[in-house]
Design a protein around this motif. Sequence first.
Motif, mmCIF file in Angstrom:
data_model
loop_
_atom_site.group_PDB
_atom_site.id
_atom_site.type_symbol
_atom_site.label_atom_id
_atom_site.label_comp_id
_atom_site.label_asym_id
_atom_site.label_seq_id
_atom_site.Cartn_x
_atom_site.Cartn_y
_atom_site.Cartn_z
ATOM 1 N N SER A 120 114.458 93.966 88.790
ATOM 2 C CA SER A 120 113.428 93.051 88.586
ATOM 3 C C SER A 120 114.224 91.597 88.254
ATOM 4 N N VAL A 121 113.496 90.553 88.833
ATOM 5 C CA VAL A 121 113.980 89.236 88.304
ATOM 6 C C VAL A 121 113.131 88.545 87.459
ATOM 7 N N TYR A 122 113.547 87.979 86.244
ATOM 8 C CA TYR A 122 113.078 87.433 85.401
ATOM 9 C C TYR A 122 113.541 86.164 85.262
ATOM 10 N N LEU A 123 112.402 85.217 84.931
ATOM 11 C CA LEU A 123 112.839 83.823 84.984
ATOM 12 C C LEU A 123 112.411 83.053 83.624
ATOM 13 N N ILE A 170 109.457 87.793 88.244
ATOM 14 C CA ILE A 170 109.077 86.907 89.364
ATOM 15 C C ILE A 170 108.784 88.014 90.498
ATOM 16 N N CYS A 171 109.932 88.867 90.796
ATOM 17 C CA CYS A 171 109.859 89.745 91.805
ATOM 18 C C CYS A 171 110.974 91.109 91.625
ATOM 19 N N SER A 172 111.280 91.552 92.731
ATOM 20 C CA SER A 172 112.640 92.310 92.635
ATOM 21 C C SER A 172 113.699 91.646 93.541
ATOM 22 N N VAL A 173 114.830 91.938 93.333
ATOM 23 C CA VAL A 173 115.779 91.347 93.898
ATOM 24 C C VAL A 173 115.698 91.811 95.489
ATOM 25 N N ASP A 174 115.270 92.706 95.639
ATOM 26 C CA ASP A 174 115.247 93.149 97.184
ATOM 27 C C ASP A 174 114.082 92.307 97.968
ATOM 28 N N GLU A 175 113.126 91.549 97.020
ATOM 29 C CA GLU A 175 112.019 90.559 97.918
ATOM 30 C C GLU A 175 112.521 89.582 98.261
ATOM 31 N N LEU A 176 113.799 89.163 97.508
ATOM 32 C CA LEU A 176 114.166 87.728 98.040
ATOM 33 C C LEU A 176 114.790 87.578 99.256
ATOM 34 N N PRO A 177 114.784 86.441 99.930
ATOM 35 C CA PRO A 177 115.529 86.437 101.067
ATOM 36 C C PRO A 177 116.940 86.082 101.012
ATOM 37 N N GLY A 178 117.640 86.802 101.874
ATOM 38 C CA GLY A 178 119.048 86.590 102.045
ATOM 39 C C GLY A 178 119.387 86.720 103.470
ATOM 40 N N PRO A 179 120.906 86.538 103.654
ATOM 41 C CA PRO A 179 121.720 86.256 102.621
ATOM 42 C C PRO A 179 121.682 84.830 101.999
ATOM 43 N N ALA A 180 121.083 83.745 102.753
ATOM 44 C CA ALA A 180 120.729 82.494 101.968
ATOM 45 C C ALA A 180 119.558 82.217 102.237
ATOM 46 N N GLY A 181 118.659 82.008 101.430
ATOM 47 C CA GLY A 181 117.364 81.539 101.567
ATOM 48 C C GLY A 181 116.718 81.306 100.224
ATOM 49 N N ALA A 182 115.302 80.600 100.366
ATOM 50 C CA ALA A 182 114.825 80.375 99.218
ATOM 51 C C ALA A 182 113.089 80.574 99.377
ATOM 52 N N VAL A 183 112.359 80.909 97.988
ATOM 53 C CA VAL A 183 111.186 81.029 98.011
ATOM 54 C C VAL A 183 110.514 80.280 96.783
ATOM 55 N N VAL A 184 109.214 79.911 96.791
ATOM 56 C CA VAL A 184 108.682 79.341 95.768
ATOM 57 C C VAL A 184 107.847 80.153 94.937
ATOM 58 N N ALA A 185 107.858 80.127 93.559
ATOM 59 C CA ALA A 185 106.923 80.747 92.592
ATOM 60 C C ALA A 185 106.282 79.634 91.882
ATOM 61 N N ASP A 186 104.942 80.075 91.413
ATOM 62 C CA ASP A 186 104.304 79.388 90.614
ATOM 63 C C ASP A 186 104.380 79.869 89.093
ATOM 64 N N ILE A 187 105.111 79.272 88.229
ATOM 65 C CA ILE A 187 104.955 79.720 86.828
ATOM 66 C C ILE A 187 104.614 78.904 85.967
ATOM 67 N N GLU A 188 103.223 79.429 85.363
ATOM 68 C CA GLU A 188 102.430 78.406 84.326
ATOM 69 C C GLU A 188 102.218 77.300 84.814
ATOM 70 N N GLY A 189 101.906 77.100 86.128
ATOM 71 C CA GLY A 189 101.493 75.797 86.754
ATOM 72 C C GLY A 189 102.811 75.093 87.143
ATOM 73 N N ARG A 190 103.846 75.584 87.128
ATOM 74 C CA ARG A 190 105.001 74.663 87.430
ATOM 75 C C ARG A 190 105.560 75.272 88.828
ATOM 76 N N ARG A 191 106.003 74.581 90.003
ATOM 77 C CA ARG A 191 106.567 75.154 91.078
ATOM 78 C C ARG A 191 108.117 75.279 90.870
ATOM 79 N N VAL A 192 108.637 76.590 91.212
ATOM 80 C CA VAL A 192 109.931 76.801 90.932
ATOM 81 C C VAL A 192 110.474 77.574 91.995
ATOM 82 N N THR A 193 111.615 76.848 92.607
ATOM 83 C CA THR A 193 112.430 77.410 93.710
ATOM 84 C C THR A 193 113.233 78.499 93.152
ATOM 85 N N ILE A 194 113.277 79.818 93.653
ATOM 86 C CA ILE A 194 114.388 80.868 93.568
ATOM 87 C C ILE A 194 115.139 80.911 94.900
#
Length: 109
Positions: free
Chosen positions: A102-105, A8-32
């Motif tokens: 790296s973050v894998y889903l 999906i991304c690197s851990v450093d690319e995710l918002p923090g300390p508390a936050g969320a992003v959306v990824a499209d994985i194989e046509g499915r919207r997923v919150t990380i």
Amino acid sequence: MSTSPVRICSVDELPGPAGAVVADIEGRRVTIARESSGRLHAFDDTCTHANVSLAEGEIEGDRIECWLHGSQFEMSTGIPKQLPATAPVAVHTLTIDETDGSVYLTLAD
């Protein structure tokens, strides 16, 4: 649908300390999402009550609150903890490669 882990991304690319992003994985919207403690979660992005993005909601502890009507979901289980939602969201498996961050889903069925 694949059950293989997807980078999906690197851990450093995710918002923090508390936050969320959306990824499209194989046509499915997923919150990380990241709790304020730093723990990461992945779950379907769409609120089961109102069909809006959960990633736009507020994170408090281990819960995310839908911005539209206030439904709250436990991020680790997907179980609704506050009405009006009564159906859970699917929870997906996250793994982190300790060598490069790296973050894998892996999508749930």
